[in-house]
Design a protein around this motif. Structure first.
Motif, PDB file in Angstrom:
ATOM      1  N   TRP A  28      10.259   1.163  20.526  1.00  0.00           N
ATOM      2  CA  TRP A  28      11.494   1.089  21.298  1.00  0.00           C
ATOM      3  C   TRP A  28      11.170   1.200  22.775  1.00  0.00           C
ATOM      4  N   ARG A  29      11.488   0.146  23.526  1.00  0.00           N
ATOM      5  CA  ARG A  29      11.183   0.094  24.953  1.00  0.00           C
ATOM      6  C   ARG A  29      12.320   0.745  25.748  1.00  0.00           C
ATOM      7  N   ASP A  30      11.979   1.704  26.579  1.00  0.00           N
ATOM      8  CA  ASP A  30      12.985   2.395  27.382  1.00  0.00           C
ATOM      9  C   ASP A  30      12.835   2.105  28.876  1.00  0.00           C
ATOM     10  N   ARG A  31      12.025   1.099  29.201  1.00  0.00           N
ATOM     11  CA  ARG A  31      11.831   0.735  30.604  1.00  0.00           C
ATOM     12  C   ARG A  31      11.593  -0.768  30.717  1.00  0.00           C
ATOM     13  N   PRO A  32      11.850  -1.343  31.905  1.00  0.00           N
ATOM     14  CA  PRO A  32      11.647  -2.786  32.087  1.00  0.00           C
ATOM     15  C   PRO A  32      10.177  -3.159  31.950  1.00  0.00           C
ATOM     16  N   SER A  46      15.126  -2.512  23.991  1.00  0.00           N
ATOM     17  CA  SER A  46      14.841  -3.510  22.961  1.00  0.00           C
ATOM     18  C   SER A  46      13.589  -3.105  22.205  1.00  0.00           C
ATOM     19  N   TRP A  47      13.379  -3.753  21.069  1.00  0.00           N
ATOM     20  CA  TRP A  47      12.201  -3.487  20.249  1.00  0.00           C
ATOM     21  C   TRP A  47      11.046  -4.376  20.684  1.00  0.00           C
ATOM     22  N   SER A  48       9.841  -3.863  20.516  1.00  0.00           N
ATOM     23  CA  SER A  48       8.647  -4.684  20.688  1.00  0.00           C
ATOM     24  C   SER A  48       7.626  -4.274  19.638  1.00  0.00           C
ATOM     25  N   LEU A  49       6.647  -5.113  19.436  1.00  0.00           N
ATOM     26  CA  LEU A  49       5.549  -4.750  18.543  1.00  0.00           C
ATOM     27  C   LEU A  49       4.647  -3.751  19.250  1.00  0.00           C
ATOM     28  N   GLN A  62       8.725   7.026  19.810  1.00  0.00           N
ATOM     29  CA  GLN A  62       9.300   5.722  20.105  1.00  0.00           C
ATOM     30  C   GLN A  62       9.010   4.672  19.035  1.00  0.00           C
ATOM     31  N   VAL A  63       8.197   5.000  18.070  1.00  0.00           N
ATOM     32  CA  VAL A  63       7.770   4.025  17.074  1.00  0.00           C
ATOM     33  C   VAL A  63       8.407   4.353  15.730  1.00  0.00           C
ATOM     34  N   MET A  64       8.973   3.344  15.093  1.00  0.00           N
ATOM     35  CA  MET A  64       9.602   3.577  13.797  1.00  0.00           C
ATOM     36  C   MET A  64       9.575   2.313  12.957  1.00  0.00           C
ATOM     37  N   TRP A  65       9.841   2.506  11.671  1.00  0.00           N
ATOM     38  CA  TRP A  65       9.901   1.388  10.737  1.00  0.00           C
ATOM     39  C   TRP A  65      11.308   0.807  10.730  1.00  0.00           C
ATOM     40  N   ALA A  96      11.625  -7.814  22.389  1.00  0.00           N
ATOM     41  CA  ALA A  96      11.047  -8.132  23.694  1.00  0.00           C
ATOM     42  C   ALA A  96      10.015  -9.254  23.597  1.00  0.00           C
ATOM     43  N   PHE A  97       9.767  -9.853  24.763  1.00  0.00           N
ATOM     44  CA  PHE A  97       8.727 -10.881  24.918  1.00  0.00           C
ATOM     45  C   PHE A  97       8.905 -11.980  23.867  1.00  0.00           C
ATOM     46  N   ASP A  98       7.792 -12.402  23.282  1.00  0.00           N
ATOM     47  CA  ASP A  98       7.824 -13.385  22.205  1.00  0.00           C
ATOM     48  C   ASP A  98       7.540 -12.715  20.867  1.00  0.00           C
ATOM     49  N   HIS A  99       7.878 -11.445  20.760  1.00  0.00           N
ATOM     50  CA  HIS A  99       7.462 -10.683  19.590  1.00  0.00           C
ATOM     51  C   HIS A  99       8.228 -11.049  18.322  1.00  0.00           C
ATOM     52  N   ARG A 100       9.414 -11.648  18.452  1.00  0.00           N
ATOM     53  CA  ARG A 100      10.082 -12.148  17.250  1.00  0.00           C
ATOM     54  C   ARG A 100       9.245 -13.274  16.632  1.00  0.00           C
TER      55      ARG A 100
END
Length: 224
Positions: A28-32, A37-40, A108-111, A124-128
């Protein structure tokens, strides 16, 4: 000629089966950039690191899965110019698979269920795209390799193995047909000589993964 400076990162697609759902480990990203949003999980490769070394380090540092045995393989490389708004970044993605992985030690990390992330989650990013590529790699490899056993404990029943296929493929399978195929695939399953009643009902035979590196004949996905 000016040589461009390009950063290299490793991103981790870590999949397991939790609560009867195919789930991915996300940060879970808490900063720009891409706050809220979620990221890998992942990070930058250090100058003195080989890529597999970086992947295992980040499994511990960013994924919070130190000393956990995970099947880890390189997935793909992503390098189009605008994938990171901060700078030019090339990412080497790794796919990690293991049964019933524990909760991360990082807050910050979860399933999260893969279906929730890919259908409605903000990523975030192209992580989808990377996540979808990892899921498709896992689904495809279940057809021609014994990879499904990586989602199972060391000893498992055919019903437990079938449930892995059903969850990863997202499709129910005929129990008798599945039993015939997996027990008939050369070197896939080895009987342990023990039984269990944890599936409910009559005692079921326990198996362990054999030494086959590919399945003959392959386990083909049902047509949707």
């Amino acid at each position: 000629m000016t040589v461009a400076r390009v950063a290299v990162t490793v991103d981790l697609v870590v999949l397991t089966v939790r609560e009867q759902q195919l789930s991915a480990l996300v940060w879970w990203r808490d900063r720009p950039p891409y706050a809220e949003s979620w990221s890998l999980p992942g990070g930058f490769v250090q100058l003195d690191e080989d890529l597999p070394v970086a992947a295992h380090r980040l499994m511990a540092e960013r994924a919070g899965l130190a000393d956990v045995r995970v099947h880890l393989e390189q997935l793909a490389t992503y390098g189009y110019p605008d994938r990171d708004p901060r700078q030019r970044v090339v990412s080497v993605a790794y796919l990690g698979l293991a049964p019933d992985l524990p909760a991360s030690t990082r807050a910050q990390v979860m399933w999260r269920p893969v279906a929730d992330l890919t259908e409605k989650g903000r990523i975030a990013f192209d992580h989808r795209r990377i996540l979808l590529d990892g899921v498709e790699r896992a689904r495809a490899k279940l057809e021609y390799s014994p990879l499904a056993a990586a989602f199972c404990p060391p000893e498992f029943t055919v019903a437990e193995l079938r449930r892995v296929y059903e969850i990863v493929w997202g499709h129910p399978l005929d129990p008798r047909n599945f039993h015939r195929k997996v027990t008939g695939a050369e070197g896939f399953l080895v009987p342990t000589g023990r039984t269990t009643t944890r599936d409910g009902g009559r005692p079921a035979r326990l198996y362990r993964r054999g030494d086959a590196e590919s399945l003959h004949p392959p386990m083909m996905r049902p047509s949707l």
